[in-house]
Write a protein that holds these residues in place. Structure first.
Motif, PDB file in Angstrom:
ATOM      1  N   ILE A 106       0.663  -1.052  -0.325  1.00  0.00           N
ATOM      2  CA  ILE A 106       0.352   0.228   0.278  1.00  0.00           C
ATOM      3  C   ILE A 106       1.093   1.490   0.360  1.00  0.00           C
ATOM      4  O   ILE A 106       2.301   1.559   1.005  1.00  0.00           O
ATOM      5  CB  ILE A 106      -1.095  -0.565   0.999  1.00  0.00           C
ATOM      6  CG1 ILE A 106      -1.896  -1.239   1.769  1.00  0.00           C
ATOM      7  CG2 ILE A 106      -1.585   1.551   0.943  1.00  0.00           C
ATOM      8  CD1 ILE A 106      -3.188  -1.594   2.643  1.00  0.00           C
ATOM      9  N   LYS A 124      -0.289  -4.736   2.529  1.00  0.00           N
ATOM     10  CA  LYS A 124      -0.781  -4.914   0.696  1.00  0.00           C
ATOM     11  C   LYS A 124      -2.166  -5.162   0.391  1.00  0.00           C
ATOM     12  O   LYS A 124      -3.175  -4.845   1.362  1.00  0.00           O
ATOM     13  CB  LYS A 124      -0.558  -6.383   0.218  1.00  0.00           C
ATOM     14  CG  LYS A 124       1.592  -7.158   0.652  1.00  0.00           C
ATOM     15  CD  LYS A 124       1.515  -7.895   0.053  1.00  0.00           C
ATOM     16  CE  LYS A 124       2.715  -7.730   0.426  1.00  0.00           C
ATOM     17  NZ  LYS A 124       2.671  -9.774   0.056  1.00  0.00           N
ATOM     18  N   TRP A 125      -2.374  -4.200  -0.703  1.00  0.00           N
ATOM     19  CA  TRP A 125      -3.825  -4.050  -1.653  1.00  0.00           C
ATOM     20  C   TRP A 125      -4.363  -5.848  -1.802  1.00  0.00           C
ATOM     21  O   TRP A 125      -4.436  -5.767  -2.067  1.00  0.00           O
ATOM     22  CB  TRP A 125      -3.502  -3.357  -2.559  1.00  0.00           C
ATOM     23  CG  TRP A 125      -3.719  -2.196  -2.022  1.00  0.00           C
ATOM     24  CD1 TRP A 125      -2.487  -1.463  -2.675  1.00  0.00           C
ATOM     25  CD2 TRP A 125      -4.489  -1.229  -2.088  1.00  0.00           C
ATOM     26  NE1 TRP A 125      -2.568   0.250  -2.305  1.00  0.00           N
ATOM     27  CE2 TRP A 125      -3.402   0.178  -1.933  1.00  0.00           C
ATOM     28  CE3 TRP A 125      -5.525  -1.158  -1.181  1.00  0.00           C
ATOM     29  CZ2 TRP A 125      -4.518   1.151  -1.525  1.00  0.00           C
ATOM     30  CZ3 TRP A 125      -5.905  -0.521  -0.472  1.00  0.00           C
ATOM     31  CH2 TRP A 125      -5.370   0.813  -0.252  1.00  0.00           C
ATOM     32  N   ASP A 129      -8.674  -5.587   1.502  1.00  0.00           N
ATOM     33  CA  ASP A 129      -8.319  -3.704   2.170  1.00  0.00           C
ATOM     34  C   ASP A 129      -8.488  -2.942   0.340  1.00  0.00           C
ATOM     35  O   ASP A 129      -9.095  -2.347   0.526  1.00  0.00           O
ATOM     36  CB  ASP A 129      -6.043  -3.819   2.032  1.00  0.00           C
ATOM     37  CG  ASP A 129      -6.142  -4.377   3.527  1.00  0.00           C
ATOM     38  OD1 ASP A 129      -6.254  -4.888   3.880  1.00  0.00           O
ATOM     39  OD2 ASP A 129      -6.333  -3.617   4.456  1.00  0.00           O
ATOM     40  N   MET A 130      -8.735  -3.923  -0.580  1.00  0.00           N
ATOM     41  CA  MET A 130      -8.758  -2.597  -1.597  1.00  0.00           C
ATOM     42  C   MET A 130     -10.146  -3.233  -2.270  1.00  0.00           C
ATOM     43  O   MET A 130     -10.903  -1.561  -2.159  1.00  0.00           O
ATOM     44  CB  MET A 130      -8.836  -3.533  -3.135  1.00  0.00           C
ATOM     45  CG  MET A 130      -8.223  -3.189  -4.248  1.00  0.00           C
ATOM     46  SD  MET A 130      -7.651  -1.566  -4.169  1.00  0.00           S
ATOM     47  CE  MET A 130      -6.250  -2.122  -4.926  1.00  0.00           C
ATOM     48  N   TRP A 133     -11.266   0.429   0.760  1.00  0.00           N
ATOM     49  CA  TRP A 133     -10.493   1.152   0.699  1.00  0.00           C
ATOM     50  C   TRP A 133     -11.133   1.952  -0.311  1.00  0.00           C
ATOM     51  O   TRP A 133     -12.007   3.238  -0.708  1.00  0.00           O
ATOM     52  CB  TRP A 133      -9.264   1.434  -0.102  1.00  0.00           C
ATOM     53  CG  TRP A 133      -8.818   1.995  -0.835  1.00  0.00           C
ATOM     54  CD1 TRP A 133      -7.723   1.742  -2.717  1.00  0.00           C
ATOM     55  CD2 TRP A 133      -7.795   3.603  -0.545  1.00  0.00           C
ATOM     56  NE1 TRP A 133      -7.686   3.126  -2.462  1.00  0.00           N
ATOM     57  CE2 TRP A 133      -7.808   4.553  -1.977  1.00  0.00           C
ATOM     58  CE3 TRP A 133      -8.332   4.153   0.051  1.00  0.00           C
ATOM     59  CZ2 TRP A 133      -7.094   5.333  -1.940  1.00  0.00           C
ATOM     60  CZ3 TRP A 133      -7.951   5.590   0.426  1.00  0.00           C
ATOM     61  CH2 TRP A 133      -7.178   5.921  -0.731  1.00  0.00           C
TER      62      TRP A 133
END
Ligand code: HEC
Ligand code: HEC
Length: 333
Positions: A106, A124-125, A129-130, A133
């Motif tokens: 990230i 990390k993405w 997480d993505m 976000w």
């Protein structure tokens, strides 16, 4: 920043605004309205009475199994194209190039000056997480400079994430679909102690969370209604000093709703998690006008901050705040 850069950003804002309008028309209520000054709770609180937000509704892994990357590509062109390039070696625009971003660290893309808010995420993405976000950038990374209100609709988000996944010489495999997902979602919605079928418990997440980030988030989300200092005034809601492991509805001099008073339990980490995930689901009829914090990481950070508000912060594990409902232990005097 110089004025050319400012102009570029303004132009991107305008374009993004138009795109939001368009997307809204095309996609129904898919997209949050872009109102940076408006607190997120007001946006997510537009749920019919009695319907709980159930933020864990359908995990992104389950949605990705049915996602359409071609649709994701056209959505991304509309929603993100004003600020991002997607091709290999593509230019840095208002935001960084997004080729090969899935599972990349990230906020480390070459030569881009990321905000401290996003850099504070050290992972990390991952797909989760993505998804978090893109659902609500400001909630995921308070202080981010990505002026994008988020994609509320899970399916549309999954299409875009799946498209991002394809932008690679060797695309990441799709994540496995979690089997227990519907049960976990139902439990979270019912407001009982959150079932954590896999991964760390919420208390452990609190232990790893950054109270500083939580403080910033609490300032934005909760500060209008709560004071946090020792002996601080009751505002719309009660003072929250030393609230972790305190008996529920026990701040002196505050008049709680019957819904909250009826909970004969303490603010364990699990109960705080359930409450802050979905206040209405946890205590139907309560008077906290707040729709909840969808991101578990952010909830953990806020609770880590609440935990720090004590001369003697409650332990993360062991007896006490780890478990389910139980009588308050009266940490306050
Ligand atoms: C108005 C401009 C704008 C729009 C619209 C926008 N972004 Fe961004 N994006 C940014 C900026 C600026 C950053 C850097 C954020 C920071 O440093 O806080 C960023 C960062 C990112 C990152 C982090 C990249 C990394 O290397 O860590 C991802 C992923 C991302 N954006 C995806 C998207 C997607 C997908 C969309 C559309 C659904 C989108 N963005 C829409 C401006 C935008
Ligand atoms: C719009 C105002 C508002 C916002 C925003 C808000 N609260 Fe509340 N909060 C209240 C009210 C009102 C109550 C009392 C609820 C009741 O009695 O039903 C409350 C109660 C609580 C309680 C129970 C305290 C006790 O003594 O039992 C906690 C914990 C809490 N809020 C945490 C938070 C956190 C953390 C945030 C931000 C993430 C937040 N609240 C955002 C108004 C708000």
């Amino acid at each position: 920043m110089d004025s050319t850069e400012l102009n570029k950003i303004m132009a991107a804002f305008l374009t993004a605004g138009i795109v939001f309008g368009l997307g809204g028309v095309l996609g129904g209520k898919l997209i949050h309205s872009p109102r940076p000054e408006h607190p997120a709770f007001a946006i997510v609180s537009a749920l019919p009475e009695g319907v709980s937000a159930a933020p864990r509704e359908v995990p992104i892994a389950a949605l990705l199994a049915h996602a359409d990357p071609a649709k994701g590509q056209s959505d991304a062109a509309k929603l993100c194209g004003a600020c991002h390039s997607f091709n290999k070696g593509g230019a840095t625009m208002v935001g960084p190039n997004l080729y090969n971003v899935v599972m990349a660290p990230i906020a480390e893309g070459d030569g881009y000056d990321f905000s401290a808010g996003l850099k504070a995420h050290h992972g990390k993405w991952t797909f989760d997480d993505m998804s978090a976000w893109l659902k609500d950038p400001k909630a995921y990374a308070p202080g981010t400079k990505m002026a994008f209100a988020g994609i509320a609709n899970g399916r549309q988000r999954a299409d875009v994430v799946d498209y991002l996944r394809t932008l690679s010489d060797s695309p990441q495999p799709l994540p496995p679909v979690p089997k227990e997902a519907p049960a976990a979602a139902a439990t979270a919605a019912a407001g009982s102690a959150p079932a954590a079928p896999a991964g760390p418990s919420f208390a452990e997440e609190v232990g790893h969370a950054d109270p500083k980030l939580g403080e910033a988030a609490a300032g934005r989300y909760c500060g209008a209604c709560h004071s946090f200092d020792q002996g601080g005034a009751a505002l719309v809601g009660p003072n929250l000093y030393n609230v972790v492991d305190r008996a529920i509805a026990a701040a002196p001099g505050y008049s709680y709703s019957a819904a909250l008073t009826a909970k004969h339990a303490a603010w364990t980490y699990a109960n705080l998690n359930a409450w802050l995930t979905d206040p209405r689901g946890y205590a139907p009829g309560n008077k906290m006008g707040f729709a909840g914090i969808p991101s578990e990481k952010q909830r953990a950070a806020v609770v880590a901050y609440l935990r720090s508000l004590s001369p003697n912060p409650h332990p993360i594990s062991g007896a006490g705040a780890g478990g389910a409902d139980k009588p308050g232990q009266g940490a306050h005097k």
